[in-house]
Design a protein around this motif. Structure first.
Motif, PDB file in Angstrom:
ATOM      1  N   ASN A  17       1.076  -1.214  -0.229  1.00 44.77           N
ATOM      2  CA  ASN A  17       0.089  -0.177  -0.096  1.00 44.77           C
ATOM      3  C   ASN A  17       0.946   1.011  -0.292  1.00 44.77           C
ATOM      4  OD1 ASN A  17      -2.428  -1.535   0.031  1.00 44.77           O
ATOM      5  ND2 ASN A  17      -2.341  -1.919   2.148  1.00 44.77           N
ATOM      6  N   GLN A  18       2.144   1.503  -0.423  1.00 44.08           N
ATOM      7  CA  GLN A  18       2.783   2.193  -0.149  1.00 44.08           C
ATOM      8  C   GLN A  18       2.245   3.113  -1.406  1.00 44.08           C
ATOM      9  OE1 GLN A  18       5.520   2.986   1.944  1.00 44.08           O
ATOM     10  NE2 GLN A  18       5.785   5.148   0.608  1.00 44.08           N
ATOM     11  N   LEU A  19       2.294   4.294  -1.230  1.00 45.39           N
ATOM     12  CA  LEU A  19       2.245   5.313  -2.304  1.00 45.39           C
ATOM     13  C   LEU A  19       3.398   5.947  -2.593  1.00 45.39           C
ATOM     14  CD1 LEU A  19      -0.918   7.328  -0.518  1.00 45.39           C
ATOM     15  CD2 LEU A  19      -0.864   5.211  -2.236  1.00 45.39           C
ATOM     16  N   THR A  20       3.761   6.514  -3.555  1.00 42.94           N
ATOM     17  CA  THR A  20       4.541   7.384  -3.983  1.00 42.94           C
ATOM     18  C   THR A  20       4.789   8.947  -4.650  1.00 42.94           C
ATOM     19  OG1 THR A  20       3.943   6.498  -6.259  1.00 42.94           O
ATOM     20  CG2 THR A  20       5.432   5.137  -5.038  1.00 42.94           C
ATOM     21  N   ILE A  21       5.408   9.942  -4.555  1.00 38.56           N
ATOM     22  CA  ILE A  21       5.096  10.949  -4.529  1.00 38.56           C
ATOM     23  C   ILE A  21       4.489  11.162  -6.229  1.00 38.56           C
ATOM     24  CG2 ILE A  21       6.186  13.376  -4.920  1.00 38.56           C
ATOM     25  CD1 ILE A  21       7.994  13.018  -2.167  1.00 38.56           C
ATOM     26  N   LEU A  22       5.526  10.243  -7.179  1.00 43.81           N
ATOM     27  CA  LEU A  22       4.883  10.765  -8.179  1.00 43.81           C
ATOM     28  C   LEU A  22       4.557   9.294  -9.152  1.00 43.81           C
ATOM     29  CD1 LEU A  22       8.120  13.131  -9.744  1.00 43.81           C
ATOM     30  CD2 LEU A  22       5.465  13.819  -9.287  1.00 43.81           C
ATOM     31  N   PRO A  23       4.076   9.092  -9.842  1.00 39.71           N
ATOM     32  CA  PRO A  23       3.125   7.779 -10.622  1.00 39.71           C
ATOM     33  C   PRO A  23       4.728   7.598 -11.377  1.00 39.71           C
ATOM     34  CG  PRO A  23       2.444  10.186 -11.621  1.00 39.71           C
ATOM     35  CD  PRO A  23       2.907  10.245 -10.746  1.00 39.71           C
ATOM     36  N   PRO A  24       4.530   5.785 -11.105  1.00 42.56           N
ATOM     37  CA  PRO A  24       5.957   5.566 -11.411  1.00 42.56           C
ATOM     38  C   PRO A  24       6.043   5.523 -13.159  1.00 42.56           C
ATOM     39  CG  PRO A  24       4.367   3.722 -10.957  1.00 42.56           C
ATOM     40  CD  PRO A  24       3.910   5.374 -10.425  1.00 42.56           C
ATOM     41  N   SER A  25       7.220   5.416 -14.691  1.00 42.07           N
ATOM     42  CA  SER A  25       6.946   5.182 -15.150  1.00 42.07           C
ATOM     43  C   SER A  25       7.066   3.990 -16.204  1.00 42.07           C
ATOM     44  CB  SER A  25       7.709   6.399 -15.670  1.00 42.07           C
ATOM     45  OG  SER A  25       8.638   6.123 -17.525  1.00 42.07           O
ATOM     46  N   LEU A  26       6.810   3.622 -16.700  1.00 39.64           N
ATOM     47  CA  LEU A  26       7.272   2.033 -17.428  1.00 39.64           C
ATOM     48  C   LEU A  26       8.477   1.990 -18.007  1.00 39.64           C
ATOM     49  CD1 LEU A  26       3.763   0.988 -19.542  1.00 39.64           C
ATOM     50  CD2 LEU A  26       4.555   0.160 -16.673  1.00 39.64           C
TER      51      LEU A  26
END
Length: 586
Positions: A17-26
């Motif tokens: 459930n860890q959130l990231t500040i920026l969405p990950p890039s594929l």
């Protein structure tokens, strides 16, 4: 100090459930030297106007054909072939997600694109890839290694239609029909209305009544029934013809049309022909609905292919070479093939096209044996007198020229044989060894084929010819091994000749791109190879201390020159590949 058994064991934290500040890039998740980037770069350079023209426009926005083409080709390199499996990969596999830009076309869209949009267009994609190989120096289109292999069709092997059965059933039907017509009164009136002024001598005694003619018979009988409504025999005959014989004749005519000169087809895929396929390494075979795939290669890359309904490789060389010429505007300098292509027709065609044939004929190895060369009873070993045009047998008798015989092959090629007949074989002491027939011995000599065989033998017996023939096995058989064993493609998924052509075109493109990628990736091993070569020099130097110094220097100079040339070629070749593909390898 706590004992080891009491120490706390640290584990890395796993928080789903860890959130990231920026969405990950594929893009960050795809390795920089991954095959998916290579295929993406290659297809991005391609002009796909020929695919875009397939879309009419208007309505809801369609998935871009460039994206779908990338996805389908990449899927085949990853052993993913069905449209449902590809659709699943687009939802679950990050490489497919990145390649499609997170687009998720369903399996129907993928299947429609593969079987309909690419039909008749995949050849342009394939030609583009081959042109890239030519530009980068992988191939030169000078030598063409050709062979064929049978791939099973997606058809029911128990739903076979055989030509001999169709002919037999139709013959029985015609006999029953004519027998029934004889029982009907006024038979002459029927014949006059069906055949006009022609008699059976002009038409042939075994003339076959077509479905159209049977329909005319039914119309005639209907007219007679209006005049004779109480004629029960006539009514029964009319019903038998209309409800039984006519539908069966239509079915047989349809089957003969689908056969189109073949000996069989499958009802679930009428374009597939039943061919003998190897079941195992013991040469056990099965008759299965299949297609005969002809492939031409150079440096183990596929440079041309054709899909055929004929199991005989010999008659497929000419259309294969014509296909090659249409693609590249010229023929190769040399063609290398096995004895399956060794016929007078093929030799004559290649000679007319200015192509050197390195193709064995069926008796090539047999002629190399001592028993063949020393057999005096073979026509090839008999003394020939060109002035009198006759052969002399070991018994001193002559086989005189008596005429010519001309045969026409299934493709329309005329083959001429010169006929030689012995004056008499009676009382000959060598007859048991020479000839087992009751009459005088007769032999047929194909002069043109013998001349072509002589030319082929002279080529194959050279050092270059032996190299090409020995290379043929590893050149073309490797491709079929990679496709059938490593990729696991032993049959087709699509049905129909045109769709099968499209499917194998995708297979060929995927195979070439995967092989190109693997060879380009080897660029990272050049430095290691050069270090290894230096180690060879060192060991050779030590091993040569007690040997002739001149020989040692010669060996070292030769090896050093070899490795320098190899390194320069590989660096130039692969650096240009990397530049064109816009990929950076480690």
């Amino acid at each position: 100090m706590k004992p080891k058994s009491c120490r706390k064991i640290p584990f890395k934290t796993t928080d789903q459930n860890q959130l990231t500040i920026l969405p990950p890039s594929l893009d960050e998740l795809i390795e920089p030297n991954h095959m998916v980037r290579f295929i993406n770069a290659i297809i991005d350079k391609m002009d796909i106007d020929f695919l875009i023209k397939e879309y009419k426009g208007g309505g809801r926005a369609a998935y871009h054909p460039r994206m779908l083409l990338k996805v389908v080709i990449y899927a085949y390199t990853q052993k993913i072939f069905t449209s449902r499996q590809i659709a699943k990969a687009l939802r679950e596999n990050i490489h497919f997600m990145w390649l499609s830009g997170n687009s998720r076309p369903d399996f129907r869209t993928i299947n429609r694109f593969r079987s309909s949009r690419l039909k008749g267009k995949i050849e342009e994609v394939f030609t583009y890839v081959v042109e890239q190989l030519l530009e980068l120096g992988y191939i030169e289109l000078n030598d063409l290694f050709i062979d064929g292999s049978k791939f099973q069709a997606n058809a029911n092997k128990y739903k076979a239609v055989w030509k001999k059965n169709v002919d037999r059933y139709q013959r029985v039907l015609q006999e029953k029909l004519k027998e029934l017509l004889k029982k009907i009164d006024n038979e002459n009136d029927l014949e006059n209305r069906l055949y006009g002024n022609k008699d059976l001598g002009e038409l042939g005694e075994d003339v076959t009544l077509s479905s159209h003619q049977i329909e005319q018979i039914v119309d005639i009988l209907n007219e007679r029934l209006k005049k004779e409504p109480d004629n029960k025999e006539l009514k029964r005959a009319k019903n038998k013809i209309e409800k039984d014989y006519l539908p069966r004749q239509r079915k047989y005519e349809k089957q003969r049309k689908l056969l189109n000169g073949r000996n069989s087809y499958s009802q679930t895929d009428p374009d597939a022909t039943f061919m003998s396929k190897k079941r195992d390494h013991h040469n056990n075979t099965d008759l299965l609905p299949s297609y005969n795939v002809q492939v031409g290669s150079e440096n183990q890359f596929i440079v041309n292919y054709t899909i055929n309904q004929n199991a005989n490789d010999s008659v497929l060389l000419k259309p294969f070479m014509e296909s090659y010429k249409r693609c590249y505007g010229r023929q190769p300098n040399r063609v290398i093939g096995d004895a399956g292509y060794g016929s007078e027709e093929n030799y004559a065609y290649l000679e007319s096209e200015g192509v050197e044939a390195y193709i064995k004929y069926s008796s090539y190895y047999k002629e190399q044996k001592k028993s063949y060369k020393e057999n005096p009873f073979l026509i090839d070993n008999m003394r020939y007198d060109p002035e009198l045009d006759r052969y002399e047998c070991p018994a001193g008798r002559y086989l005189e020229y008596v005429g010519e015989q001309e045969n026409v092959t299934s493709t329309g090629f005329k083959v001429k044989h010169r006929i030689y007949r012995s004056e008499s074989c009676e009382g000959c002491a060598l007859k048991e060894k020479c000839y087992k027939g009751q009459t005088a011995r007769v032999v047929r000599v194909n002069v043109m084929l013998n001349d072509y065989k002589k030319q082929v033998r002279s080529r194959l017996n050279t050092e270059e010819g032996r190299k090409l023939i020995s290379k043929r096995g590893s050149e073309i058989e490797t491709i079929f091994g990679q496709i059938k064993h490593n990729l696991g493609i032993r049959g087709f998924l699509l049905r129909g000749l045109e769709k099968v052509k499209t499917e194998f075109g995708i297979i060929a493109v995927a195979y070439n791109l995967k092989k190109m990628f693997n060879q380009m990736k080897e660029y990272g091993l050049v430095n290691e190879m050069y270090k290894y070569s230096a180690n060879i020099f060192f060991n050779l130097n030590r091993a040569s201390q007690c040997q002739n110094l001149g020989l040692k220097n010669t060996i070292l100079e030769t090896l050093e020159r070899f490795f320098i040339e190899i390194k320069e070629k590989i660096v130039i070749k692969y650096s240009s590949c990397l530049f064109n593909a816009k990929i950076c390898f480690v």
